[in-house]
Design a protein around this motif. Structure first.
Motif, PDB file in Angstrom:
ATOM      1  N   SER A  82       0.820  -1.150   0.010  1.00  0.00           N
ATOM      2  CA  SER A  82      -0.231   0.003  -0.201  1.00  0.00           C
ATOM      3  C   SER A  82       1.031   1.344  -0.004  1.00  0.00           C
ATOM      4  CB  SER A  82      -0.876  -0.014   1.246  1.00  0.00           C
ATOM      5  OG  SER A  82      -1.901  -0.896   1.154  1.00  0.00           O
ATOM      6  N   ARG A 138      -5.483  -0.992  -6.970  1.00  0.00           N
ATOM      7  CA  ARG A 138      -6.525  -0.470  -6.719  1.00  0.00           C
ATOM      8  C   ARG A 138      -6.422   1.100  -6.239  1.00  0.00           C
ATOM      9  NH1 ARG A 138      -7.581  -5.589  -3.652  1.00  0.00           N
ATOM     10  NH2 ARG A 138      -6.616  -4.438  -1.914  1.00  0.00           N
ATOM     11  N   SER A 139      -7.237   1.903  -6.515  1.00  0.00           N
ATOM     12  CA  SER A 139      -7.095   3.260  -6.213  1.00  0.00           C
ATOM     13  C   SER A 139      -8.005   3.489  -4.728  1.00  0.00           C
ATOM     14  CB  SER A 139      -7.580   4.230  -7.221  1.00  0.00           C
ATOM     15  OG  SER A 139      -7.861   5.636  -6.961  1.00  0.00           O
ATOM     16  N   ARG A 140      -7.392   4.491  -3.827  1.00  0.00           N
ATOM     17  CA  ARG A 140      -8.074   4.859  -2.684  1.00  0.00           C
ATOM     18  C   ARG A 140      -8.065   6.319  -2.552  1.00  0.00           C
ATOM     19  NH1 ARG A 140      -5.890   3.852   1.540  1.00  0.00           N
ATOM     20  NH2 ARG A 140      -3.950   2.722   0.987  1.00  0.00           N
TER      21      ARG A 140
END
Length: 605
Positions: free
Chosen positions: A107, A153-155
């Motif tokens: 992350s 994945r984008s957050r």
């Protein structure tokens, strides 16, 4: 005031207006003091060549200038120091860590201020774009780690990213260096190569590319005024192409302050008369030049023929003719300048210049030699090899010419072709165009004999007589290459300075089809040896055995898809004044001598 007094006053004023007495003029306005124009803080950097383009992820674009631009213009999550240790660049990411093991997930929390010079944020879409290109485009460098990624994945509105892998990958810190501006490139056809041929369209670092003039041989960098961290001291950094005879007077006149020419005797000779004497330091490039041998068809599909060809060549003579100060390379992994490097060539079956041993290997593969003419034949016809060197990589062309001279002298017909680097490293068939005429070779290079440049389009390669696995079995003839010829031997670089296991897997592996990439790109030489896959996969895992890399090297020496030649070496040249304010040195292998340029000052006159 009474009416009478007001009338008298008006008459006095009127009489004064009609008087001939001059009225004193107002004092002149002060003359402004001329202000000097702001001094532009510019440092000039000399270089041999501008390179074929500026995408640092393409083999075709590898050059000292590309390395410099990537270091100063493109954002990287981690950067390597002088000993290769990776450090988080907090101007790009405030944190990056493994957050799960099942599945293995890393992350990233991105710096909220980090943005491209177009004002678009540096964000998750840039991670996605680089991952997608590295897993699917041909001719890329160090792709194996990206091929392990199953999801990005984008957050947090794109300012946080989760990267999921198919299995634990301990070298993950080497990924997502030199990010590219996805908001510009992702929807433009051909932009992976085309948009970076003559510049970099947006900056995510302290400098930005303002112009590239290939005719003049100049690349101009300017301070990125939208950079969110410490700004550069310099206003501009000018990279200029110049040869040895131009470099010496340019240094003496102050037109350039530092230079990165290839380490060659004529450069040292030209610099010998410069006063005050410049400082010279050696700087190995982050590549190894090698000779690739086509393994998926054609005359060299049999490993014995590849080994035989290698033993007809004198690698020391090739290096002496083209790059006499380069470092001889005798390994498929580490480069000669890296700590821990040692030759991995088997002492019992070396691949050295040995025409007699070469003749035995070629004969065992079905080749025969005419005792009268000395020329080699196979399957009833003369052996004819096509040698490819990228026309936009001048030193590669010089290497190919010497290889052609040596093979012609050994009795093998050869034809040189000079397509672009992108075509040569990314396509199975290339245009049958000869390379541009080379400059007058040095006396050392002339000793190799005349160059073998074709005057007609190159012929299609002759199919081989046998395979390495079963000598009695013929290899099917390949269909003619549409629109071009298939290259049997090619000069190409391999990148070094990253994770050694990843580099071995990237350079010599052949990725299997997956749901994400059902048709993975063909390796530049077509080499695919399935028996190597378990060992290469192990090198990418969390617990590779110490002996695995050595075992891979031994298989590669036996199969010989590539013949290591040398690691190019440049000189870092600096005037005493420039040395005092830049402290320039070789820099980390991966980022090069211009790593510290954001803090450079202008040399005193």
């Amino acid at each position: 005031m009474s009416g009478c007094a007001a009338l008298v006053l008006a008459l006095v004023v009127a009489l004064a207006a009609c008087s001939n007495e001059p009225v004193a003029p107002p004092p002149p306005a002060p003359i402004p003091t001329p202000q000097p124009e702001p001094t532009r803080l510019v440092v000039g950097v000399g270089a041999d060549d501008m390179g074929a383009g500026f995408n640092p992820h393409l083999l075709a674009h590898q050059s000292p200038v590309t390395t410099a631009l990537a270091t100063l213009v493109l954002p990287s999550v981690f950067r390597a120091d002088a000993d290769g240790t990776m450090h988080l660049d907090q101007t790009i990411a405030t944190s990056a860590e493994v957050t799960a093991t099942e599945p293995f997930t890393v992350s990233y929390e991105l710096n909220l201020e980090a943005s491209w010079s177009t004002n678009a944020p540096i964000a998750a879409e840039d991670f996605v774009y680089l991952w997608e290109q590295m897993r699917s485009q041909p001719g890329v460098a160090d792709a194996a780690g990206y091929q392990l990624i199953t999801e990005v994945r984008s957050r947090a509105g794109g300012k946080a990213v989760d990267v999921v892998f198919s299995h634990p990958y301990p070298a993950w810190q080497h990924l997502f260096s030199d990010l590219l501006p996805a908001h510009i490139l992702k929807d433009a056809p051909g932009s992976w190569t085309g948009a970076l041929t003559d510049g970099i369209p947006a900056s995510g670092g302290p400098f930005r590319v303002t112009s590239v003039d290939r005719a003049r041989g100049e690349v101009l960098l300017a301070r990125n005024d939208l950079y969110w961290d410490t700004p550069t001291v310099l206003d501009e950094l000018l990279l200029r192409r110049m040869g040895p005879q131009e470099l010496a007077p340019a240094l003496a006149a102050g037109d350039v302050d530092v230079a990165l020419p290839e380490a060659e005797p004529d450069v040292r000779t030209a610099l010998g008369g410069v006063q005050p004497a410049p400082k010279l330091q050696l700087s190995p490039e982050p590549i190894v030049t090698q000779l690739g041998m086509r393994a998926d068809g054609g005359p060299l599909a049999d490993a014995r023929t590849r080994r035989g060809i290698a033993m007809l060549l004198d690698r020391d003579a090739i290096r002496a003719a083209v790059a006499p100060e380069a470092l001889a390379a005798d390994a498929f992994g580490l480069a000669p300048s890296q700590p821990g490097y040692a030759s991995t060539e088997p002492p019992d079956t070396p691949v050295r210049h040995d025409p007699a041993a070469a003749a035995q290997l070629l004969a065992s593969a079905g080749w025969s030699r005419d005792l009268t003419t000395g020329r080699w034949a196979v399957a009833g016809g003369p052996v004819s090899l096509v040698i490819g060197a990228a026309n936009d990589r001048a030193e590669d062309v010089d290497v190919a010419r010497v290889v052609a001279q040596q093979l012609d002298a050994a009795g093998i017909d050869v034809t040189l072709v000079g397509p672009s680097a992108v075509e040569l490293f990314g396509q199975a068939a290339v245009p049958a165009v000869p390379p541009s005429p080379s400059p007058t070779p040095s006396p050392t290079a002339q000793s190799g004999g005349p160059a073998a440049t074709p005057t007609q389009p190159a012929p299609a390669p002759t199919p081989p007589a046998t395979t390495s696995a079963t000598p009695a079995t013929t290899t099917p003839a390949l269909p003619p290459a549409p629109g071009g010829v298939q290259v049997d031997l090619m000069v190409l670089p391999r990148t070094v300075g990253g994770d050694p296991g990843t580099e071995l897997a990237s350079d010599y592996g052949c990725p299997a089809p997956t749901a994400l990439v059902p048709d993975p790109p063909r390796p530049p030489t077509g080499f695919c040896f399935p028996a190597l896959r378990p060992a290469l996969d192990e090198l990418l895992s969390a617990t590779p055995r110490p002996e695995t890399a050595g075992a891979v090297e031994q298989v590669l020496w036996a199969q010989l898809p590539f013949l290591p030649l040398f690691q190019p070496v440049n000189l870092v040249v600096s005037t005493p004044a420039a040395d005092a304010v830049t402290g320039i040195g070789p820099g980390p292998l991966a980022s090069g001598p211009l790593t510290g340029a954001p803090t450079w000052r202008v040399p005193a006159e």
